[in-house]
Design a protein around this motif. Structure first.
Motif, PDB file in Angstrom:
ATOM      1  N   SER A 100       0.830  -1.207   0.000  1.00 40.73           N
ATOM      2  CA  SER A 100       0.000   0.000   0.000  1.00 40.73           C
ATOM      3  C   SER A 100       0.863   1.255   0.000  1.00 40.73           C
ATOM      4  O   SER A 100       0.577   2.222  -0.708  1.00 40.73           O
ATOM      5  CB  SER A 100      -0.919   0.012   1.222  1.00 40.73           C
ATOM      6  N   ARG A 101       1.923   1.227   0.787  1.00 42.66           N
ATOM      7  CA  ARG A 101       2.832   2.370   0.847  1.00 42.66           C
ATOM      8  C   ARG A 101       3.463   2.612  -0.525  1.00 42.66           C
ATOM      9  O   ARG A 101       3.520   3.751  -0.999  1.00 42.66           O
ATOM     10  CB  ARG A 101       3.919   2.132   1.895  1.00 42.66           C
ATOM     11  N   GLU A 102       3.915   1.530  -1.148  1.00 42.81           N
ATOM     12  CA  GLU A 102       4.524   1.664  -2.476  1.00 42.81           C
ATOM     13  C   GLU A 102       3.506   2.188  -3.489  1.00 42.81           C
ATOM     14  O   GLU A 102       3.829   3.044  -4.316  1.00 42.81           O
ATOM     15  CB  GLU A 102       5.091   0.314  -2.948  1.00 42.81           C
ATOM     16  N   GLU A 103       2.282   1.693  -3.399  1.00 44.98           N
ATOM     17  CA  GLU A 103       1.231   2.146  -4.323  1.00 44.98           C
ATOM     18  C   GLU A 103       0.941   3.631  -4.115  1.00 44.98           C
ATOM     19  O   GLU A 103       0.806   4.395  -5.080  1.00 44.98           O
ATOM     20  CB  GLU A 103      -0.039   1.320  -4.098  1.00 44.98           C
ATOM     21  N   ILE A 104       0.855   4.037  -2.851  1.00 46.83           N
ATOM     22  CA  ILE A 104       0.595   5.456  -2.545  1.00 46.83           C
ATOM     23  C   ILE A 104       1.752   6.318  -3.041  1.00 46.83           C
ATOM     24  O   ILE A 104       1.528   7.386  -3.620  1.00 46.83           O
ATOM     25  CB  ILE A 104       0.359   5.637  -1.027  1.00 46.83           C
ATOM     26  N   MET A 105       2.989   5.821  -2.815  1.00 49.09           N
ATOM     27  CA  MET A 105       4.156   6.588  -3.264  1.00 49.09           C
ATOM     28  C   MET A 105       4.157   6.712  -4.794  1.00 49.09           C
ATOM     29  O   MET A 105       4.427   7.793  -5.336  1.00 49.09           O
ATOM     30  CB  MET A 105       5.452   5.910  -2.791  1.00 49.09           C
ATOM     31  N   THR A 106       3.835   5.630  -5.488  1.00 45.12           N
ATOM     32  CA  THR A 106       3.804   5.661  -6.955  1.00 45.12           C
ATOM     33  C   THR A 106       2.728   6.615  -7.440  1.00 45.12           C
ATOM     34  O   THR A 106       2.957   7.422  -8.359  1.00 45.12           O
ATOM     35  CB  THR A 106       3.542   4.241  -7.499  1.00 45.12           C
ATOM     36  N   THR A 107       1.558   6.553  -6.808  1.00 42.56           N
ATOM     37  CA  THR A 107       0.461   7.446  -7.175  1.00 42.56           C
ATOM     38  C   THR A 107       0.855   8.899  -6.929  1.00 42.56           C
ATOM     39  O   THR A 107       0.587   9.778  -7.765  1.00 42.56           O
ATOM     40  CB  THR A 107      -0.808   7.093  -6.377  1.00 42.56           C
ATOM     41  N   ALA A 108       1.491   9.145  -5.794  1.00 41.44           N
ATOM     42  CA  ALA A 108       1.901  10.521  -5.463  1.00 41.44           C
ATOM     43  C   ALA A 108       2.951  11.026  -6.458  1.00 41.44           C
ATOM     44  O   ALA A 108       2.884  12.183  -6.898  1.00 41.44           O
ATOM     45  CB  ALA A 108       2.450  10.575  -4.039  1.00 41.44           C
ATOM     46  N   ARG A 109       3.885  10.160  -6.816  1.00 38.11           N
ATOM     47  CA  ARG A 109       4.913  10.574  -7.786  1.00 38.11           C
ATOM     48  C   ARG A 109       4.286  10.887  -9.143  1.00 38.11           C
ATOM     49  O   ARG A 109       4.623  11.898  -9.760  1.00 38.11           O
ATOM     50  CB  ARG A 109       5.959   9.468  -7.939  1.00 38.11           C
ATOM     51  N   SER A 110       3.386  10.004  -9.599  1.00 35.49           N
ATOM     52  CA  SER A 110       2.763  10.247 -10.906  1.00 35.49           C
ATOM     53  C   SER A 110       1.894  11.501 -10.865  1.00 35.49           C
ATOM     54  O   SER A 110       1.848  12.266 -11.841  1.00 35.49           O
ATOM     55  CB  SER A 110       1.943   9.032 -11.347  1.00 35.49           C
ATOM     56  N   GLU A 111       1.240  11.745  -9.737  1.00 38.35           N
ATOM     57  CA  GLU A 111       0.420  12.958  -9.594  1.00 38.35           C
ATOM     58  C   GLU A 111       1.319  14.194  -9.607  1.00 38.35           C
ATOM     59  O   GLU A 111       0.974  15.218 -10.216  1.00 38.35           O
ATOM     60  CB  GLU A 111      -0.393  12.894  -8.290  1.00 38.35           C
ATOM     61  N   ALA A 112       2.483  14.102  -8.942  1.00 35.24           N
ATOM     62  CA  ALA A 112       3.419  15.235  -8.935  1.00 35.24           C
ATOM     63  C   ALA A 112       3.927  15.511 -10.350  1.00 35.24           C
ATOM     64  O   ALA A 112       4.022  16.672 -10.769  1.00 35.24           O
ATOM     65  CB  ALA A 112       4.589  14.946  -7.995  1.00 35.24           C
ATOM     66  N   VAL A 113       4.253  14.423 -11.082  1.00 35.02           N
ATOM     67  CA  VAL A 113       4.712  14.598 -12.466  1.00 35.02           C
ATOM     68  C   VAL A 113       3.605  15.217 -13.303  1.00 35.02           C
ATOM     69  O   VAL A 113       3.846  16.135 -14.102  1.00 35.02           O
ATOM     70  CB  VAL A 113       5.175  13.236 -13.054  1.00 35.02           C
ATOM     71  N   ARG A 114       2.369  14.735 -13.119  1.00 37.00           N
ATOM     72  CA  ARG A 114       1.237  15.279 -13.880  1.00 37.00           C
ATOM     73  C   ARG A 114       1.031  16.755 -13.557  1.00 37.00           C
ATOM     74  O   ARG A 114       0.842  17.579 -14.461  1.00 37.00           O
ATOM     75  CB  ARG A 114      -0.040  14.496 -13.557  1.00 37.00           C
ATOM     76  N   LEU A 115       1.092  17.115 -12.275  1.00 39.93           N
ATOM     77  CA  LEU A 115       0.932  18.520 -11.880  1.00 39.93           C
ATOM     78  C   LEU A 115       2.063  19.384 -12.439  1.00 39.93           C
ATOM     79  O   LEU A 115       1.832  20.515 -12.894  1.00 39.93           O
ATOM     80  CB  LEU A 115       0.883  18.649 -10.354  1.00 39.93           C
ATOM     81  N   LYS A 116       3.293  18.848 -12.432  1.00 38.31           N
ATOM     82  CA  LYS A 116       4.432  19.593 -12.960  1.00 38.31           C
ATOM     83  C   LYS A 116       4.248  19.840 -14.453  1.00 38.31           C
ATOM     84  O   LYS A 116       4.444  20.963 -14.939  1.00 38.31           O
ATOM     85  CB  LYS A 116       5.717  18.805 -12.697  1.00 38.31           C
TER      86      LYS A 116
END
Length: 174
Positions: A100-116
Motif C-alpha cells: 500500500s505504501r509503495e502504491e501510494i508513493m507511486t500514485t503521489a509521484r505520478s500525480e506530482a509529475v502530472r501537476l508539474k
C-alpha cells in the motif's frame, strides 16, 4: 490338683479313644468344608470382585491419563498452529502495508509529475499569451511611431503586416 493327665505315658495311650479322634477329625473337616462353602467362597468372590474393580479403575485411570496426554499434545499442536497463523497474519499485514505504501508513493509521484507537466503547459500558454500581447503592443506602438515619423497616414493593415513581418524576422534571427 495334679497334672497327671498332661504327661502321657505308654500306659495312658490306651485311654485314647480312636472314635473320639475320628469324630473330631470328621467335624474338623466338616467345619472346614462349611467354612469354605459359606465363608471362604463368598469372601473370595468378594475379593475377586474387588480385585477386578480395582483393576478396571486402574485401567480407566490409565486410559484417562493417556487421553489427557493426547489432548494435551493436541492442544499444544493447536497452540503452535495458532502461533504460526498469527505470525503469518502479521507478516501478511506487513507485506500489504508495504505494498500500500509503495502504491501510494507511486500514485503521489505520478500525480506530482502530472501537476508539474500541467504547470509547465500552463506557463508555456501564459508565456505565449504574454508574448502575443507584447507583440500586439509593440505593433501598435510601432504603427503609432511610424505614422508620426512619416507624418502621413498609412493604412493600419499595411503597417501591421509590415511590423509583424519585421518582428518575425527579428524572432528568427535570435
Amino acid at each position: 490338683m495334679t497334672f497327671d493327665y498332661l504327661v502321657l505315658g505308654t500306659s495312658d495311650l490306651k485311654g485314647l479313644n480312636i472314635l473320639d479322634i475320628g469324630a473330631t477329625l470328621f467335624f474338623f473337616i466338616l467345619l472346614l468344608f462349611l467354612l469354605k462353602k459359606v465363608a471362604w467362597g463368598p469372601l473370595m468372590g468378594i475379593m475377586i470382585q474387588r480385585e477386578e474393580l480395582i483393576a478396571s479403575e486402574i485401567e480407566a485411570a490409565e486410559n484417562s491419563r493417556q487421553e489427557s496426554v493426547r489432548l494435551l499434545e493436541e492442544q499444544r499442536d493447536l497452540l503452535k498452529e495458532a502461533r504460526t497463523e498469527a505470525l503469518a497474519i502479521v507478516e501478511n499485514a506487513k507485506k500489504q502495508g508495504e505494498a500500500s505504501r509503495e502504491e501510494i508513493m507511486t500514485t503521489a509521484r505520478s500525480e506530482a509529475v502530472r501537476l508539474k507537466e500541467s504547470a509547465i503547459r500552463e506557463i508555456d500558454t501564459e508565456k505565449e499569451r504574454a508574448i502575443a500581447a507584447v507583440r500586439e503592443e509593440v505593433v501598435s506602438l510601432s504603427v503609432l511611431a511610424a505614422s508620426k515619423v512619416l507624418e502621413k497616414e498609412v493604412s493600419e493593415e499595411d503597417n501591421r503586416a509590415l511590423i509583424e513581418a519585421t518582428i518575425a524576422k527579428a524572432g528568427e534571427v535570435k
